[in-house]
Scaffold this motif. Sequence first.
Motif, PDB file in Angstrom:
ATOM      1  N   SER A  47       0.825  -1.207   0.000  1.00  0.00           N
ATOM      2  CA  SER A  47       0.000   0.000   0.000  1.00  0.00           C
ATOM      3  C   SER A  47       0.860   1.258   0.000  1.00  0.00           C
ATOM      4  CB  SER A  47      -0.929   0.024   1.210  1.00  0.00           C
ATOM      5  OG  SER A  47      -1.890  -0.985   1.117  1.00  0.00           O
ATOM      6  N   ILE A  48       1.963   1.197   0.707  1.00  0.00           N
ATOM      7  CA  ILE A  48       2.853   2.356   0.743  1.00  0.00           C
ATOM      8  C   ILE A  48       3.623   2.499  -0.565  1.00  0.00           C
ATOM      9  CG2 ILE A  48       4.927   3.307   1.846  1.00  0.00           C
ATOM     10  CD1 ILE A  48       3.815   2.214   4.505  1.00  0.00           C
ATOM     11  N   LEU A  49       4.187   1.395  -1.057  1.00  0.00           N
ATOM     12  CA  LEU A  49       5.049   1.472  -2.240  1.00  0.00           C
ATOM     13  C   LEU A  49       4.276   1.542  -3.557  1.00  0.00           C
ATOM     14  CD1 LEU A  49       7.876  -1.060  -1.295  1.00  0.00           C
ATOM     15  CD2 LEU A  49       7.886   1.435  -1.097  1.00  0.00           C
ATOM     16  N   ILE A  50       3.091   0.981  -3.607  1.00  0.00           N
ATOM     17  CA  ILE A  50       2.314   0.978  -4.849  1.00  0.00           C
ATOM     18  C   ILE A  50       1.066   1.849  -4.728  1.00  0.00           C
ATOM     19  CG2 ILE A  50       1.016  -0.470  -6.475  1.00  0.00           C
ATOM     20  CD1 ILE A  50       2.943  -2.760  -5.704  1.00  0.00           C
ATOM     21  N   GLY A  51       0.355   1.725  -3.613  1.00  0.00           N
ATOM     22  CA  GLY A  51      -0.923   2.422  -3.466  1.00  0.00           C
ATOM     23  C   GLY A  51      -0.817   3.932  -3.430  1.00  0.00           C
ATOM     24  N   ILE A  52       0.094   4.442  -2.622  1.00  0.00           N
ATOM     25  CA  ILE A  52       0.221   5.900  -2.506  1.00  0.00           C
ATOM     26  C   ILE A  52       0.695   6.528  -3.819  1.00  0.00           C
ATOM     27  CG2 ILE A  52       1.435   7.774  -1.328  1.00  0.00           C
ATOM     28  CD1 ILE A  52       1.245   6.101   1.233  1.00  0.00           C
ATOM     29  N   PRO A  53       1.771   6.022  -4.456  1.00  0.00           N
ATOM     30  CA  PRO A  53       2.157   6.625  -5.743  1.00  0.00           C
ATOM     31  C   PRO A  53       1.069   6.517  -6.814  1.00  0.00           C
ATOM     32  CG  PRO A  53       3.951   5.290  -4.906  1.00  0.00           C
ATOM     33  CD  PRO A  53       2.765   5.040  -4.020  1.00  0.00           C
ATOM     34  N   THR A  54       0.372   5.390  -6.842  1.00  0.00           N
ATOM     35  CA  THR A  54      -0.722   5.233  -7.803  1.00  0.00           C
ATOM     36  C   THR A  54      -1.808   6.260  -7.543  1.00  0.00           C
ATOM     37  OG1 THR A  54      -0.285   2.875  -8.027  1.00  0.00           O
ATOM     38  CG2 THR A  54      -2.488   3.638  -8.636  1.00  0.00           C
ATOM     39  N   HIS A  55      -2.166   6.435  -6.285  1.00  0.00           N
ATOM     40  CA  HIS A  55      -3.190   7.424  -5.941  1.00  0.00           C
ATOM     41  C   HIS A  55      -2.755   8.830  -6.347  1.00  0.00           C
ATOM     42  CE1 HIS A  55      -6.076   9.836  -3.801  1.00  0.00           C
ATOM     43  NE2 HIS A  55      -5.121  10.356  -3.065  1.00  0.00           N
ATOM     44  N   LEU A  56      -1.503   9.171  -6.078  1.00  0.00           N
ATOM     45  CA  LEU A  56      -1.030  10.513  -6.419  1.00  0.00           C
ATOM     46  C   LEU A  56      -1.021  10.747  -7.926  1.00  0.00           C
ATOM     47  CD1 LEU A  56       1.829  10.903  -3.789  1.00  0.00           C
ATOM     48  CD2 LEU A  56      -0.486  11.861  -3.712  1.00  0.00           C
ATOM     49  N   VAL A  57      -0.632   9.732  -8.689  1.00  0.00           N
ATOM     50  CA  VAL A  57      -0.639   9.869 -10.152  1.00  0.00           C
ATOM     51  C   VAL A  57      -2.069   9.977 -10.671  1.00  0.00           C
ATOM     52  CG1 VAL A  57      -0.149   8.631 -12.309  1.00  0.00           C
ATOM     53  CG2 VAL A  57       1.587   8.752 -10.525  1.00  0.00           C
ATOM     54  N   LEU A  58      -2.963   9.120 -10.193  1.00  0.00           N
ATOM     55  CA  LEU A  58      -4.348   9.175 -10.647  1.00  0.00           C
ATOM     56  C   LEU A  58      -5.028  10.469 -10.218  1.00  0.00           C
ATOM     57  CD1 LEU A  58      -5.496   5.482 -10.082  1.00  0.00           C
ATOM     58  CD2 LEU A  58      -4.886   6.589 -12.237  1.00  0.00           C
ATOM     59  N   LYS A  59      -4.671  10.960  -9.051  1.00  0.00           N
ATOM     60  CA  LYS A  59      -5.225  12.237  -8.590  1.00  0.00           C
ATOM     61  C   LYS A  59      -4.734  13.378  -9.476  1.00  0.00           C
ATOM     62  CE  LYS A  59      -5.662  15.050  -4.434  1.00  0.00           C
ATOM     63  NZ  LYS A  59      -5.292  15.178  -3.024  1.00  0.00           N
ATOM     64  N   LYS A  60      -3.456  13.339  -9.839  1.00  0.00           N
ATOM     65  CA  LYS A  60      -2.880  14.359 -10.718  1.00  0.00           C
ATOM     66  C   LYS A  60      -3.549  14.326 -12.088  1.00  0.00           C
ATOM     67  CE  LYS A  60       0.552  17.270 -11.619  1.00  0.00           C
ATOM     68  NZ  LYS A  60       0.643  18.566 -11.011  1.00  0.00           N
ATOM     69  N   LEU A  61      -3.889  13.122 -12.558  1.00  0.00           N
ATOM     70  CA  LEU A  61      -4.564  12.966 -13.843  1.00  0.00           C
ATOM     71  C   LEU A  61      -6.079  13.177 -13.744  1.00  0.00           C
ATOM     72  CD1 LEU A  61      -2.660   9.814 -15.153  1.00  0.00           C
ATOM     73  CD2 LEU A  61      -2.336  12.196 -15.875  1.00  0.00           C
ATOM     74  N   ASN A  62      -6.553  13.461 -12.536  1.00  0.00           N
ATOM     75  CA  ASN A  62      -7.974  13.695 -12.250  1.00  0.00           C
ATOM     76  C   ASN A  62      -8.836  12.471 -12.597  1.00  0.00           C
ATOM     77  OD1 ASN A  62     -10.021  15.222 -11.167  1.00  0.00           O
ATOM     78  ND2 ASN A  62     -10.520  16.211 -13.109  1.00  0.00           N
ATOM     79  N   ILE A  63      -8.309  11.288 -12.287  1.00  0.00           N
ATOM     80  CA  ILE A  63      -9.050  10.045 -12.491  1.00  0.00           C
ATOM     81  C   ILE A  63      -9.621   9.633 -11.142  1.00  0.00           C
ATOM     82  CG2 ILE A  63      -8.879   7.620 -13.130  1.00  0.00           C
ATOM     83  CD1 ILE A  63      -6.621   8.428 -15.034  1.00  0.00           C
ATOM     84  N   LYS A  64     -10.949   9.657 -11.054  1.00  0.00           N
ATOM     85  CA  LYS A  64     -11.611   9.328  -9.791  1.00  0.00           C
ATOM     86  C   LYS A  64     -12.327   7.988  -9.839  1.00  0.00           C
ATOM     87  CE  LYS A  64     -12.413  14.165  -8.689  1.00  0.00           C
ATOM     88  NZ  LYS A  64     -13.414  15.185  -8.385  1.00  0.00           N
ATOM     89  N   ASN A  65     -12.217   7.309 -10.947  1.00  0.00           N
ATOM     90  CA  ASN A  65     -12.920   6.048 -11.143  1.00  0.00           C
ATOM     91  C   ASN A  65     -12.259   4.940 -10.339  1.00  0.00           C
ATOM     92  OD1 ASN A  65     -14.269   3.833 -12.117  1.00  0.00           O
ATOM     93  ND2 ASN A  65     -14.185   4.498 -14.240  1.00  0.00           N
ATOM     94  N   GLY A  66     -13.060   4.188  -9.607  1.00  0.00           N
ATOM     95  CA  GLY A  66     -12.548   3.101  -8.796  1.00  0.00           C
ATOM     96  C   GLY A  66     -12.004   1.944  -9.618  1.00  0.00           C
ATOM     97  N   PHE A  67     -12.474   1.801 -10.866  1.00  0.00           N
ATOM     98  CA  PHE A  67     -11.989   0.710 -11.705  1.00  0.00           C
ATOM     99  C   PHE A  67     -10.515   0.873 -12.056  1.00  0.00           C
ATOM    100  CE2 PHE A  67     -16.583   0.465 -12.670  1.00  0.00           C
ATOM    101  CZ  PHE A  67     -16.792  -0.809 -12.164  1.00  0.00           C
ATOM    102  N   ALA A  68     -10.036   2.099 -12.150  1.00  0.00           N
ATOM    103  CA  ALA A  68      -8.611   2.319 -12.402  1.00  0.00           C
ATOM    104  C   ALA A  68      -7.789   1.811 -11.220  1.00  0.00           C
ATOM    105  CB  ALA A  68      -8.338   3.801 -12.639  1.00  0.00           C
ATOM    106  N   TYR A  69      -8.231   2.098 -10.009  1.00  0.00           N
ATOM    107  CA  TYR A  69      -7.556   1.605  -8.812  1.00  0.00           C
ATOM    108  C   TYR A  69      -7.591   0.070  -8.764  1.00  0.00           C
ATOM    109  CZ  TYR A  69      -7.320   6.272  -6.729  1.00  0.00           C
ATOM    110  OH  TYR A  69      -7.035   7.588  -6.463  1.00  0.00           O
TER     111      TYR A  69
END
Length: 132
Positions: A47-69
């Motif tokens: 969660s720390i090594l994959i989840g947080i960076p993924t969230h930050l990238v998706l947030k930067k790209l303005n992707i709020k869809n749960g399917f991307a996560y």
Amino acid sequence: MMDIIKAVIYSSLAPSIIIMTLLIFGLNIYSLLSVVLIVFSISFVSSILIGIPTHLVLKKLNIKNGFAYIFIGFISPTVLLFISTFLELQSPQPLLSMSLILGCFGAFCAYVFWLCVMPSESIDELRARTNN
């Protein structure tokens, strides 16, 4: 920031609770606790090594869809397993089974992570858009 901390903790606890529920009748308490601690540790680090960076990238790209996560949560443990065991591959069947199981746990963790980091207003907006 508090949502991310909460997401890391909850997404790490989620698979541990599932494993504990599945194994509670088959193992003694020490074996059960050791399995749950191992699953929690792996989930926490992931969660720390994959989840947080993924969230930050998706947030930067303005992707709020749960399917991307969920997609990234399913793919990342599968890819890591294939990379780590590719050279030692004897038979593809156990590797495929294990990657499917790990992918499902990763997808579940990613979904829990998404539920924690997405504000409820955004989820309500997404539901309203899909219903119209």
